[in-house]
Motif scaffolding. Structure first.
Motif, short mmCIF file in Angstrom:
data_model
loop_
_atom_site.label_atom_id
_atom_site.label_comp_id
_atom_site.label_asym_id
_atom_site.label_seq_id
_atom_site.Cartn_x
_atom_site.Cartn_y
_atom_site.Cartn_z
N UNK A 97 30.92 9.83 -6.33
CA UNK A 97 30.09 9.74 -7.53
C UNK A 97 29.94 11.12 -8.18
N UNK A 98 29.71 12.15 -7.39
CA UNK A 98 29.59 13.52 -7.93
C UNK A 98 30.88 13.94 -8.61
N UNK A 99 31.98 13.63 -7.95
CA UNK A 99 33.30 13.95 -8.48
C UNK A 99 33.53 13.26 -9.83
N UNK A 100 33.28 11.95 -9.88
CA UNK A 100 33.49 11.20 -11.12
C UNK A 100 32.58 11.68 -12.25
N UNK A 101 31.33 11.97 -11.93
CA UNK A 101 30.40 12.44 -12.96
C UNK A 101 30.81 13.81 -13.50
N UNK A 105 31.87 14.36 -17.27
CA UNK A 105 30.97 15.19 -18.06
C UNK A 105 31.61 16.39 -18.72
N UNK A 106 32.46 17.08 -18.00
CA UNK A 106 33.05 18.30 -18.56
C UNK A 106 34.56 18.25 -18.67
#
Length: 154
Positions: A97-101, A105-106
């Motif tokens: 999830x952190x990776x995908x976000x 996002x950037x």
């Protein structure tokens, strides 16, 4: 759409999309400027591991440079037929999830670490990989690419 590949390695257009997307998102070149070397040749022969996948529901790898092919112990034809997810161990849900976000996002993440698996089953940990979105000349989403120099066999 990916231009037709000739021989081993990507065509100039695909190489340019990888290189230009990286520079646009990260603000610096992926590779040092070469003398009279084509983008496709420079990318394929780089010491850095570089790979990319397309935009399918389960993305299929569509590029691996010489270093990637060697590390995954595959030839071009085998490498470019495999779904990207089959080169890795499943990610922990929180990490995924952190990776995908971050990528959403950037447009990139520059500190990815994870376990990958070669065709012979050899496991290796990639360290400080950059994963970035690819966009073609018209700005259309084209897939994702990854590059890294550091890995350790585990």
């Amino acid at each position: 759409m990916l231009q037709q590949l000739t021989g081993v390695g990507a065509g100039e257009r695909h190489a340019a999309i990888i290189l230009n997307s990286y520079k646009r998102l990260l603000g610096k070149p992926l590779l040092p400027q070469g003398e009279q070397e084509s983008a496709a040749d420079a990318l394929f022969h780089a010491d850095l591991v570089v790979l990319s996948h397309g935009t399918q529901q389960d993305p299929v790898l569509n590029y691996g440079n010489r270093a990637a092919l060697s590390l995954w112990e595959m030839d071009w034809d085998a490498f470019t037929r495999i779904e990207s997810k089959h080169t890795a161990e499943p990610m922990i849900q929180e990490e995924r999830q952190r990776f995908l976000e971050a990528v959403a996002g950037q447009g990139y993440i520059d500190d990815y670490n994870g376990i990958r698996i070669s065709s012979s089953g050899r496991r290796f940990r990639i360290e400080q990989a950059v994963v970035w979105n690819l966009y073609d000349e018209a700005g259309a989403y084209y897939g994702q690419a990854a590059a890294f120099a550091n890995y350790t066999f585990v």
